[in-house]
Design a protein around this motif. Structure first.
Motif, PDB file in Angstrom:
ATOM      1  N   TRP A  59       0.817  -1.209   0.000  1.00  0.00           N
ATOM      2  CA  TRP A  59       0.000   0.000   0.000  1.00  0.00           C
ATOM      3  C   TRP A  59       0.859   1.272   0.000  1.00  0.00           C
ATOM      4  CZ3 TRP A  59      -5.357  -0.175  -0.255  1.00  0.00           C
ATOM      5  CH2 TRP A  59      -6.017   1.040  -0.138  1.00  0.00           C
ATOM      6  N   LEU A  60       1.970   1.250   0.736  1.00  0.00           N
ATOM      7  CA  LEU A  60       2.828   2.434   0.814  1.00  0.00           C
ATOM      8  C   LEU A  60       3.443   2.784  -0.541  1.00  0.00           C
ATOM      9  CD1 LEU A  60       4.402   1.949   4.324  1.00  0.00           C
ATOM     10  CD2 LEU A  60       3.623   4.139   3.441  1.00  0.00           C
ATOM     11  N   PRO A  61       4.181   1.895  -1.195  1.00  0.00           N
ATOM     12  CA  PRO A  61       4.724   2.276  -2.510  1.00  0.00           C
ATOM     13  C   PRO A  61       3.643   2.519  -3.559  1.00  0.00           C
ATOM     14  CG  PRO A  61       5.151  -0.046  -2.052  1.00  0.00           C
ATOM     15  CD  PRO A  61       4.643   0.553  -0.787  1.00  0.00           C
ATOM     16  N   ARG A  91      -5.852  12.556  -1.645  1.00  0.00           N
ATOM     17  CA  ARG A  91      -5.627  11.118  -1.472  1.00  0.00           C
ATOM     18  C   ARG A  91      -5.928  10.703  -0.031  1.00  0.00           C
ATOM     19  NH1 ARG A  91      -5.121   6.991  -5.177  1.00  0.00           N
ATOM     20  NH2 ARG A  91      -4.734   5.150  -3.942  1.00  0.00           N
ATOM     21  N   CYS A  92      -5.449  11.474   0.913  1.00  0.00           N
ATOM     22  CA  CYS A  92      -5.693  11.149   2.327  1.00  0.00           C
ATOM     23  C   CYS A  92      -7.182  11.244   2.648  1.00  0.00           C
ATOM     24  CB  CYS A  92      -4.897  12.091   3.213  1.00  0.00           C
ATOM     25  SG  CYS A  92      -3.097  11.865   3.118  1.00  0.00           S
ATOM     26  N   ALA A  93      -7.825  12.301   2.191  1.00  0.00           N
ATOM     27  CA  ALA A  93      -9.251  12.467   2.479  1.00  0.00           C
ATOM     28  C   ALA A  93     -10.069  11.349   1.852  1.00  0.00           C
ATOM     29  CB  ALA A  93      -9.726  13.827   1.970  1.00  0.00           C
ATOM     30  N   GLY A  94      -9.778  11.003   0.606  1.00  0.00           N
ATOM     31  CA  GLY A  94     -10.510   9.935  -0.053  1.00  0.00           C
ATOM     32  C   GLY A  94     -10.302   8.593   0.618  1.00  0.00           C
ATOM     33  N   THR A  95      -9.086   8.348   1.107  1.00  0.00           N
ATOM     34  CA  THR A  95      -8.819   7.085   1.804  1.00  0.00           C
ATOM     35  C   THR A  95      -9.636   6.982   3.086  1.00  0.00           C
ATOM     36  OG1 THR A  95      -6.575   6.991   0.899  1.00  0.00           O
ATOM     37  CG2 THR A  95      -7.026   5.666   2.850  1.00  0.00           C
ATOM     38  N   THR A 108      -1.427   5.605   4.040  1.00  0.00           N
ATOM     39  CA  THR A 108      -1.650   6.667   3.067  1.00  0.00           C
ATOM     40  C   THR A 108      -1.055   7.977   3.552  1.00  0.00           C
ATOM     41  OG1 THR A 108      -3.678   5.601   2.291  1.00  0.00           O
ATOM     42  CG2 THR A 108      -3.403   7.932   1.781  1.00  0.00           C
ATOM     43  N   ALA A 109      -1.278   8.300   4.810  1.00  0.00           N
ATOM     44  CA  ALA A 109      -0.724   9.535   5.371  1.00  0.00           C
ATOM     45  C   ALA A 109       0.800   9.510   5.347  1.00  0.00           C
ATOM     46  CB  ALA A 109      -1.239   9.743   6.791  1.00  0.00           C
ATOM     47  N   LEU A 110       1.388   8.344   5.673  1.00  0.00           N
ATOM     48  CA  LEU A 110       2.846   8.235   5.668  1.00  0.00           C
ATOM     49  C   LEU A 110       3.400   8.376   4.257  1.00  0.00           C
ATOM     50  CD1 LEU A 110       5.509   7.689   7.086  1.00  0.00           C
ATOM     51  CD2 LEU A 110       5.026   5.225   6.938  1.00  0.00           C
TER      52      LEU A 110
END
Length: 581
Positions: free
Chosen positions: A358-360, A381-385, A456-458
């Protein structure tokens, strides 16, 4: 995925939403019915990426983009899968870094290359993060099957409505011209003229293949080509009338719609089109008997009264493309992308062990400076996740029935198809929920909801730190380069010698307005980034607006100097259908 400021919002793409729902539900249903969930999930991933690239382009261009994306994604999936199967602890990490270098090297070379490079990296992250049993060739073929389903659903209408997209694009120019004429003399005039430029750019892109080759006479491509050249000339006349700054009567503002009704008959031979029958049938007796005389009005009358005939090429087949950045900037982006992927993969191994794709994967999605402001993309991206995790969590609290989850995938697929055209956070909401269901169908029942939000945040933080610490002025540099190129194109149009051939005049004019529109988008991009620059975006916007007004004035000057102004009388306004006197 979003309209420019001042532009009306695009309608909800219901057909694309239906395609997204079907494309994502069908592979999973087949997998359940045949007891082959793993290939079905991989096919679902291919369909998911296909839906993300299903645009409103002409059908051959859609098929080409989806096909290239699918092939590169399958190649990346194969590379990641082979690295994972090798069993070497560092194989996946090395594979991802190498793929990131290759993907970054091509990503800033054009839209098609950018899409292919991103999905090459996405394929490698999935192949290196999800163990797939069976022969090595099964997963890439399943992925291609999912993409192929989207190709069939998206491009199949070509068989019975081959040129509907091109026709709609050209028709939109005539409608935008009518709206710009209606806005003349009002504060909304410049925005309306910019909408006309955007419509012309879209029609030019859609009509490019037909302009590059000669169509047979009396065929639909031939009629579209003639109508497009008429739209180019109409753009010049409309710009001149907008520059004159006088309100125009209804009979004048409806002229582009009358031209569209004549040049773009409905399929099957019926004349008229949506929004034009009303103009032809309904006389407007509330307007003055005669319209004010001017070179622009006389040119509009001449264009409207002209007999439809084949015209020589007046514009290049393709609009000039401005490279995203020079070679040095492309190298910098390539290295930064590889570094971000490496850091994300190392963090994933420390936090999650083997299935830390998920990270890469998030890095590959977020770090796309050619797709819009990186800072805004990361926030969306963060908000949608978060929203996607919450939405799917609500579904799973009610039931975990397989068919209900497949129905949820279909709904989120439709939502994603809408988000692709309207808002990145909306698209991310659908994608997040879909991927979580796909992972669950693969047998991974770990508690992943909170982990996906943190990952996602990271990943977004990794991208933002790397980009804004090591390349803080990338958007500002591009805006400056785009603005200088646009101003140079406007000056070339301004310095056009009197009596220049119409073909050269229209080509220079189209290039100038297209480059100015691109520069305006680049400045909006720079405004969305927190990086500093020596010049404020407002300075660039003022320079672009001044250049646009100058080009409008040059269009008016060219019409005034042309011989056509005296050939036809100004249109009379006793009825909206009276053209040419």
């Amino acid at each position: 995925m979003k309209a420019l400021r001042g532009f009306p919002p695009a309608p909800v793409p219901l057909a694309a939403a239906a395609r997204g729902a079907v494309a994502l539900a069908v592979p999973l249903l087949v997998g359940v019915w045949t007891a082959t969930p793993v290939p079905a999930v991989i096919a679902g991933i291919g369909a998911l990426w296909g839906v993300s690239q299903d645009g409103p382009d002409p059908y051959p261009l859609r098929a080409r983009r989806l096909g290239c994306m699918g092939l590169w994604a399958a190649l990346g999936l194969l590379a990641g899968e082979l690295a994972l199967r090798s069993g070497h602890p560092a194989a996946v990490t090395v594979c991802l870094v190498v793929v990131a270098l290759l993907a970054g090297a091509v990503s800033l070379r054009g839209r098609l290359a950018s899409v292919s490079g991103m999905h090459f990296l996405l394929g490698a992250t999935i192949g290196g993060g999800i163990p797939v049993p069976g022969p090595w060739w099964q997963a890439p073929l399943a992925l291609l099957a999912g993409v192929g389903l989207v190709v069939v659903l998206s491009a199949a209408p070509w068989l019975w409505r081959r040129h509907a997209v091109e026709r709609s694009a050209v028709l939109a120019v005539y409608r935008a011209a009518s709206a710009a004429l209606a806005a003349a003399g009002t504060p909304a005039a410049e925005d309306a003229r910019r909408q006309l430029t955007a419509a012309l750019d879209h029609a030019h892109q859609a009509m490019g293949p037909h302009l590059a080759r000669r169509a047979r006479a009396r065929t639909e491509p031939d009629a579209l080509r003639v109508a497009f050249h008429g739209a180019v000339r109409l753009g010049e006349v409309t710009s001149a009338l907008v520059w004159e700054g006088r309100p125009l009567p209804r009979c004048v503002t409806d002229m582009p719609l009358l031209m569209a009704a004549r040049l773009l008959p409905r399929p099957g031979g019926a004349t008229g089109s949506a929004g034009t029958d009303r103009v032809v049938r309904a006389p407007d007796r509330a307007v003055p008997r005669t319209a004010p005389d001017s070179p622009g009005l006389r040119a509009l009358a001449e264009l409207s009264a002209e007999t439809v005939r084949e015209r020589p090429d007046e514009v290049p087949a393709r609009l000039p493309a401005f490279p995203w950045h020079g070679r040095a900037a492309q190298v910098r982006y390539t290295v930064l992308l590889a570094v971000c992927v490496l850091v994300a993969q190392l963090c994933a191994e420390l936090l999650h062990g083997p299935r830390g794709y998920w990270l890469p994967m998030t890095v590959a999605f977020v770090y796309k400076p050619d797709f819009g402001p990186v800072f805004r993309r990361a926030l969306h991206r963060c908000a949608g996740t978060v929203v996607g995790v919450a939405a799917l969590g609500a579904v799973t609290l009610l039931t975990t029935d397989t068919y209900v989850l497949i129905g949820a995938v279909a709904a989120f697929g439709a939502l994603m198809a809408v988000g692709v055209r309207h808002h990145y956070a909306l698209a991310t909401t659908g994608l997040t929920a879909i991927v979580l269901v796909l992972v669950q169908m693969l047998g991974d029942h770990r508690a992943l909801f909170a982990a996906r939000i943190l990952d996602t945040a990271l990943a977004a933080a990794i991208v933002l730190v790397a980009h804004f610490v090591l390349w803080p002025r990338s958007a500002a540099e591009r805006a400056a380069e785009q603005t200088e190129a646009a101003l140079a194109a406007a000056r070339r149009y301004r310095d056009l010698a009197p009596g220049t051939a119409a073909a050269q005049r229209h080509a220079l004019r189209r290039t100038a307005y297209h480059r100015l529109a691109e520069a305006r988008r680049a400045v909006a991009h720079a405004r969305g980034e927190p990086g500093r620059s020596d010049r404020r975006p407002a300075d660039w916007e003022d320079a672009i607006a001044s250049a646009e007004r100058m080009c409008d004035a040059v269009s008016a000057r060219n019409l005034e100097a042309g011989p056509a102004g005296s050939a036809h009388p100004v249109p009379r306004c006793a009825a909206a259908g009276a053209v040419g006197g």
